[in-house]
Design a protein around this motif. Structure first.
Motif, PDB file in Angstrom:
ATOM      1  N   PHE A  20       0.849  -1.181   0.000  1.00 44.36           N
ATOM      2  CA  PHE A  20       0.000   0.000   0.000  1.00 44.36           C
ATOM      3  C   PHE A  20       0.887   1.234   0.000  1.00 44.36           C
ATOM      4  O   PHE A  20       2.095   1.162   0.269  1.00 44.36           O
ATOM      5  N   ARG A  21       0.281   2.379  -0.308  1.00 45.51           N
ATOM      6  CA  ARG A  21       1.031   3.635  -0.316  1.00 45.51           C
ATOM      7  C   ARG A  21       1.542   3.940   1.091  1.00 45.51           C
ATOM      8  O   ARG A  21       0.784   3.884   2.068  1.00 45.51           O
ATOM      9  N   GLY A  22       2.816   4.229   1.199  1.00 49.73           N
ATOM     10  CA  GLY A  22       3.422   4.483   2.500  1.00 49.73           C
ATOM     11  C   GLY A  22       4.064   3.260   3.124  1.00 49.73           C
ATOM     12  O   GLY A  22       4.749   3.377   4.151  1.00 49.73           O
ATOM     13  N   HIS A  23       3.878   2.089   2.517  1.00 52.94           N
ATOM     14  CA  HIS A  23       4.416   0.859   3.097  1.00 52.94           C
ATOM     15  C   HIS A  23       5.944   0.841   3.053  1.00 52.94           C
ATOM     16  O   HIS A  23       6.599   0.389   3.998  1.00 52.94           O
ATOM     17  N   ALA A  24       6.529   1.339   1.960  1.00 54.15           N
ATOM     18  CA  ALA A  24       7.991   1.372   1.866  1.00 54.15           C
ATOM     19  C   ALA A  24       8.579   2.237   2.982  1.00 54.15           C
ATOM     20  O   ALA A  24       9.629   1.906   3.553  1.00 54.15           O
ATOM     21  N   ARG A  25       7.912   3.316   3.291  1.00 51.24           N
ATOM     22  CA  ARG A  25       8.363   4.185   4.384  1.00 51.24           C
ATOM     23  C   ARG A  25       8.333   3.430   5.709  1.00 51.24           C
ATOM     24  O   ARG A  25       9.284   3.490   6.502  1.00 51.24           O
ATOM     25  N   GLU A  26       7.262   2.690   5.933  1.00 50.44           N
ATOM     26  CA  GLU A  26       7.122   1.929   7.172  1.00 50.44           C
ATOM     27  C   GLU A  26       8.200   0.858   7.293  1.00 50.44           C
ATOM     28  O   GLU A  26       8.806   0.669   8.359  1.00 50.44           O
ATOM     29  N   LEU A  27       8.476   0.156   6.190  1.00 53.02           N
ATOM     30  CA  LEU A  27       9.479  -0.907   6.198  1.00 53.02           C
ATOM     31  C   LEU A  27      10.874  -0.341   6.482  1.00 53.02           C
ATOM     32  O   LEU A  27      11.642  -0.913   7.268  1.00 53.02           O
ATOM     33  N   ALA A  28      11.209   0.778   5.837  1.00 56.48           N
ATOM     34  CA  ALA A  28      12.526   1.384   6.054  1.00 56.48           C
ATOM     35  C   ALA A  28      12.654   1.930   7.470  1.00 56.48           C
ATOM     36  O   ALA A  28      13.721   1.820   8.098  1.00 56.48           O
ATOM     37  N   ARG A  29      11.595   2.499   7.984  1.00 55.16           N
ATOM     38  CA  ARG A  29      11.626   3.018   9.362  1.00 55.16           C
ATOM     39  C   ARG A  29      11.870   1.888  10.354  1.00 55.16           C
ATOM     40  O   ARG A  29      12.691   2.028  11.275  1.00 55.16           O
ATOM     41  N   GLN A  30      11.200   0.778  10.170  1.00 57.34           N
ATOM     42  CA  GLN A  30      11.395  -0.365  11.065  1.00 57.34           C
ATOM     43  C   GLN A  30      12.830  -0.872  11.001  1.00 57.34           C
ATOM     44  O   GLN A  30      13.432  -1.198  12.037  1.00 57.34           O
TER      45      GLN A  30
ATOM     46  N   GLU B 152       9.813   7.254  -0.355  1.00 54.51           N
ATOM     47  CA  GLU B 152       9.252   6.629   0.849  1.00 54.51           C
ATOM     48  C   GLU B 152      10.341   5.990   1.700  1.00 54.51           C
ATOM     49  O   GLU B 152      10.352   6.127   2.931  1.00 54.51           O
ATOM     50  N   VAL B 153      11.262   5.281   1.062  1.00 57.61           N
ATOM     51  CA  VAL B 153      12.341   4.637   1.807  1.00 57.61           C
ATOM     52  C   VAL B 153      13.199   5.685   2.518  1.00 57.61           C
ATOM     53  O   VAL B 153      13.547   5.531   3.698  1.00 57.61           O
ATOM     54  N   VAL B 154      13.521   6.767   1.829  1.00 57.91           N
ATOM     55  CA  VAL B 154      14.315   7.836   2.433  1.00 57.91           C
ATOM     56  C   VAL B 154      13.602   8.418   3.647  1.00 57.91           C
ATOM     57  O   VAL B 154      14.207   8.638   4.708  1.00 57.91           O
ATOM     58  N   ASN B 155      12.304   8.665   3.518  1.00 59.41           N
ATOM     59  CA  ASN B 155      11.558   9.230   4.646  1.00 59.41           C
ATOM     60  C   ASN B 155      11.459   8.260   5.810  1.00 59.41           C
ATOM     61  O   ASN B 155      11.427   8.678   6.970  1.00 59.41           O
ATOM     62  N   GLY B 156      11.438   6.962   5.516  1.00 59.22           N
ATOM     63  CA  GLY B 156      11.463   5.982   6.591  1.00 59.22           C
ATOM     64  C   GLY B 156      12.802   5.960   7.310  1.00 59.22           C
ATOM     65  O   GLY B 156      12.867   5.962   8.550  1.00 59.22           O
ATOM     66  N   LEU B 157      13.881   5.964   6.544  1.00 62.58           N
ATOM     67  CA  LEU B 157      15.211   5.951   7.149  1.00 62.58           C
ATOM     68  C   LEU B 157      15.463   7.201   7.987  1.00 62.58           C
ATOM     69  O   LEU B 157      16.109   7.141   9.040  1.00 62.58           O
ATOM     70  N   LEU B 158      14.954   8.341   7.526  1.00 64.55           N
ATOM     71  CA  LEU B 158      15.229   9.621   8.184  1.00 64.55           C
ATOM     72  C   LEU B 158      14.074  10.081   9.064  1.00 64.55           C
ATOM     73  O   LEU B 158      13.953  11.280   9.349  1.00 64.55           O
ATOM     74  N   HIS B 159      13.253   9.163   9.501  1.00 66.67           N
ATOM     75  CA  HIS B 159      12.085   9.536  10.312  1.00 66.67           C
ATOM     76  C   HIS B 159      12.491  10.323  11.558  1.00 66.67           C
ATOM     77  O   HIS B 159      11.791  11.262  11.966  1.00 66.67           O
ATOM     78  N   HIS B 160      13.614   9.975  12.150  1.00 66.43           N
ATOM     79  CA  HIS B 160      14.055  10.648  13.377  1.00 66.43           C
ATOM     80  C   HIS B 160      15.125  11.702  13.123  1.00 66.43           C
ATOM     81  O   HIS B 160      15.673  12.267  14.072  1.00 66.43           O
TER      82      HIS B 160
END
Length: 322
Positions: free
Chosen positions: A39-49, A70-78
């Motif tokens: 789903f949209r946003g899933h790549a972000r969630e996976l990278a954040r985890q 999305e992956v970049v935003n997951g990695l850089l969430h913090h």
């Protein structure tokens, strides 16, 4: 080395069989986990985890610029990389793949995988600067979450074209240079603000620049590609500097013809120019705002309407295998 391969199963230019072959090749050098987005946003969630749990040393995005974003935003969430985050790697699988190509990667997924394996074996990586777009305090968009972008953002005319293209793709149209050109022409003919824009550029210790129609923020060059032809709006934009802005204060039929010609002839030394063009290079922070809500896009992803967006350039935000 542990790797997480984030796969967009509906990526434009790769088949399921090709993706399986690429995953098998990467697994020869990595302890690889493969995760397909659902789903949209899933790549972000996976990278954040992966970043929070420390389960991967490298996160590989297999897809287009939207998947990479999305992956970049997951990695850089913090926040930006402090040396503890997984590295990013990219295997292009979309229709344009601006970020991957700006890094110098082949546009073919198989060739890019070969280049990635070589870089992994050599321990080759680089640090890249990125941009952040966020709602502006004290405005109607103040609560809009911040979002990282890798190569470009647009507020106004450019984003309106992206929105039209996305609408056509949802109806089954393929993303092609012809589709973009056609939608840009239709948007120009239907945009009542093309001669008197409503966008203002705000910078600390500078007078506002008002009545802008087009505003394009670049984090690297080229800005995009028409097939194999690179298009440069801000030729000096770079992953090693802050953000560049190119804005246009008036769009007439003659002006569009002139600017289109400039883009088609653009090069690493030459982009848009003229008396109605405003250019900034290596900026750390600025704001674009409008009294009327206008279309907004990041990395080719239409994000709806905004009245004010603040941009920040962050150097050395993330490490990339390349």
């Amino acid at each position: 080395m542990r790797g997480l391969l984030v796969v967009n199963p509906v990526a434009t230019t790769t088949s399921a069989r090709t993706r399986d072959v690429l995953a098998h090749a990467l697994a020869s050098d990595l302890k690889l986990e493969v995760a397909a987005t659902e789903f949209r946003g899933h790549a972000r969630e996976l990278a954040r985890q992966a970043a929070e749990q420390g389960t991967a040393d490298v996160v590989i995005a297999l897809g287009g610029d939207g998947t990479v974003n999305e992956v970049v935003n997951g990695l850089l969430h913090h926040g930006p990389d402090t040396g503890e985050l997984p590295r990013l790697a990219v295997v292009p699988g979309g229709s344009t793949n601006v970020f991957a190509r700006a890094l110098g990667l082949p546009n073919d997924a198989v060739e890019a995988t070969g280049a990635l394996l070589g870089a992994l074996q050599a321990g080759s990586e680089r640090s890249v600067g990125l941009g952040i777009a966020a709602g502006t305090p004290g405005t109607a968009d103040a609560e809009v979450p911040r979002r990282w972008f890798t190569f470009c953002a647009g507020f106004g005319f450019d984003a309106g074209v992206v929105g039209r293209v996305e609408s056509q793709r949802e109806r089954g149209k393929r993303s092609t240079p012809t589709l973009y050109v056609r939608q840009a022409l239709r948007h120009f003919l239907g945009d009542r603000q093309r001669t008197d824009g409503s966008i203002s550029l705000l910078r600390e210790d500078h007078e506002p620049v008002d009545k802008l129609v087009v505003s394009i923020v670049c984090n690297t060059a080229p800005w995009t590609f028409l097939g194999n032809r690179p298009i440069y709006v801000a030729p000096h934009a770079s992953f090693d500097t802050g953000l560049d802005l190119v804005a246009v204060s008036r769009l007439t039929s003659a002006g569009v013809t002139r600017h289109t010609g400039q883009l088609l002839r653009s090069s690493p030394e030459r982009g848009l120019s003229g008396k109605h063009v405003v250019s900034l290079h290596d900026e750390t922070h600025f704001t674009l705002q409008s009294q009327a809500p206008l279309p907004f896009q990041l990395d080719g992803d239409h994000l709806g309407l905004r009245t004010s967006v603040s941009f920040t350039g962050v150097r050395h935000a993330l490490r990339v295998i390349v």
